[in-house]
Design an enzyme around this catalytic site. Structure first.
Site, PDB file in Angstrom:
ATOM      1  N   HIS A  63       0.824  -1.219   0.000  1.00 24.87           N
ATOM      2  CA  HIS A  63       0.000   0.000   0.000  1.00 24.87           C
ATOM      3  C   HIS A  63       0.854   1.263   0.000  1.00 24.87           C
ATOM      4  CE1 HIS A  63      -3.723  -2.289   0.704  1.00 24.87           C
ATOM      5  NE2 HIS A  63      -3.004  -3.026   1.521  1.00 24.87           N
ATOM      6  N   ASN A 136     -10.523  -3.242   1.980  1.00 17.14           N
ATOM      7  CA  ASN A 136     -10.099  -3.283   0.580  1.00 17.14           C
ATOM      8  C   ASN A 136     -11.299  -2.989  -0.315  1.00 17.14           C
ATOM      9  OD1 ASN A 136      -7.357  -3.853   0.883  1.00 17.14           O
ATOM     10  ND2 ASN A 136      -7.641  -6.063   0.795  1.00 17.14           N
TER      11      ASN A 136
END
Length: 513
Positions: A63, A136
């Site tokens: 990320h 997510n």
């Protein structure tokens, strides 16, 4: 150097050193004479260079590339029967929110439109402390065994020798772990290339527990559905944007908010009682499975709105630290093993990346008062004054019990997590429904095309055929169409055990702590 007039900026700020001393010539350095050597006494110059050498913090391992904004979450429906969390105690309650969206596998300079899952992390500042939802944009994930996670991420990044992305590594791992096929099919549909960061849905993926004031809990999954619908790109459009504007996601989010077009999401939950969990066809702790909406319909909870861009990206987004372990009374983690692993891993990486006092940074600091025995360490902005740093009888702290007495814990009747790599027909039912019932003809064509474009780069015929056999286990038609697209022979389905041999969730609620 001769002294110069001190310049002031339009907002009234005067240029200074880090200690606040004004500096008249920011681009100058003190020297002996007009062309002589530099002077070590020039604190401004040394201050500038020393900070410059240290102004990069460790990049997130996953990320790394992302965008973010601020806004608010508002409770729109009463769920006080599900949880005693104060935020949800009354319709109309609001909490300030910070959200960071991200790609998963790429570095900080990678393209926003890469084919990749997207992170959807939310920090809600409540009166009982920070509540982080670290979600997510897909309702499932590649794995359900946390021991596999570091290895999985390694295969999605760069080869140790060539330092290049490697299709063999990518598909070798996935083909050896067929439970990943549900997420793979979502990833290689157009859902794997969303139109920016703020035109996608968000999902908890993991099962959490909402606990009411009586100590009774429901298993819960959280959904954030984008108001106005999600938007995606096809493979070629995403690829073109990756070259033309790799920061498309950051830019489009910023510009929409700046122009008064704030994105919003309707927040809902799916709920399941412990008794329903025992009878459920799938293991509720399995991150590769979804709960059918027909059995467990969405129940609306609230609204998330992002209406404020950060004034300083590094301070407000890059330094933001989210963790699923940041919870409040009334919301608990389930025994989902991947979730349990994340409860440790996220704060651990924050302490490495930002320092032991990462929760004292302004973007992470709770609005709730903090009082504990933690002191000192790097960047201790709030060191709690003269308060004793132990359980003192002289200046004692007050201690507030949870609003429920004892959570009814899960008692394991069977080996629900004994062998998370156990592959059965259950692992292919939901991907098969996705292909046969959810996808339309265009979705199917794009999935085949997107996989073919990527898998044709695999050098190993063994890896390629193994992955095709996984697709064939979902539906022979998928494997045949991919094989035809890349000009290879079709393969037979992967042989798996029948669904009856699956190790299912076996737990019941008991009053024993």
């Amino acid at each position: 150097m001769p002294s110069k007039q001190v310049f002031e900026s339009k907002d009234g700020a005067t240029y200074t050193t880090s200690t606040g001393a004004p500096v008249g010539v920011p681009y100058a350095a003190q020297r002996v004479g007009f062309q002589g050597p530099l002077l070590l006494q020039d604190f401004h110059h040394i201050d500038l260079l020393a900070h410059f050498d240290r102004e990069r913090i460790p990049e997130r391992v996953v990320h790394a590339k992302g965008a973010g904004a601020h806004g608010y979450f508002e409770v729109t429906h009463d769920i006080s029967d599900l949880t005693c969390a104060q935020l949800f105690s009354k319709v109309g309650n609001k909490a300030r929110a910070t959200v960071r969206f991200s790609t998963v596998g790429g570095e900080s300079g990678s393209a926003d439109t890469a084919r990749d899952p997207r992170g959807f992390a939310i920090k809600l500042r409540t009166e009982e402390g920070n509540l982080d939802w670290v979600f997510n944009n897909t309702p499932v994930f590649f794995i359900r065994d946390p021991a596999k996670f570091p290895h999985f991420i390694h295969t999605q990044k760069r080869d140790p020798q060539t330092h290049l992305k490697d299709a063999d590594m990518f598909w070798d791992y996935l083909s050896q772990n067929p439970e990943s096929i549900h997420q793979v099919m979502i990833l290689f549909s157009d859902r794997g290339t969303p139109d920016g960061y703020h035109h996608m849905h968000g999902y908890s993926g993991h099962t959490f527990k909402f606990v009411n004031k009586d100590g009774n809990f429901h298993y819960v999954q959280v959904h954030l559905i984008k108001d106005g619908g999600a938007k995606t790109f096809d493979n070629e459009t995403a690829g073109k944007l990756a070259g033309d504007n790799p920061d498309y996601g950051i830019q489009s989010l910023f510009e929409d908010i700046e122009s008064g077009n704030p994105p919003s999401w309707t927040v809902s939950v799916q709920t399941m009682t412990p008794e329903q969990a025992e009878k459920f066809r799938y293991n509720v702790l399995d991150l590769t499975k979804v709960w059918p909406h027909k059995e467990f319909p969405l129940r609306p909870v609230g609204k998330l709105v992002l209406n404020e861009n950060p004034q300083n990206y590094f301070a407000e987004i890059e330094q933001a630290a989210f963790s699923p372990s940041h919870t409040v009374p009334g919301i608990e983690p389930s025994a989902d093993p991947v979730l349990q692993s994340r409860l440790f891993s996220y704060p651990d990486t924050h302490r490495h990346r930002l320092g032991t006092n990462y929760n004292q940074l302004p973007v992470n600091a709770p609005i709730a008062p903090v009082a504990n025995f933690q002191r000192d360490g790097s960047m201790a902005f709030n060191n709690q004054g003269a308060r004793p740093n132990y359980q003192s009888s002289i200046l004692p702290l007050a201690y507030k019990e949870k609003p429920y007495n004892v959570i009814k814990h899960e008692t394991w009747l069977g080996a629900a997590n004994a062998d998370l790599s156990y592959i059965t027909e259950l692992d292919f039912e939901q991907p098969r429904a996705l292909w046969q019932k959810v996808f339309n003809n265009t979705d199917r064509e794009h999935l085949v095309h997107n996989v073919a474009v990527h898998i044709k780069g695999v050098r190993s015929a063994e890896v390629r055929d193994r992955q095709l056999s996984v697709f064939a286990a979902v539906d022979q038609d998928i494997a045949d169409r991919i094989a035809q697209a890349i000009g290879v022979s079709t393969v037979k389905p992967l042989q798996v055990k029948p669904a009856a041999e699956a190790v299912r969730f076996k737990a019941y609620a008991t009053d024993q702590a």
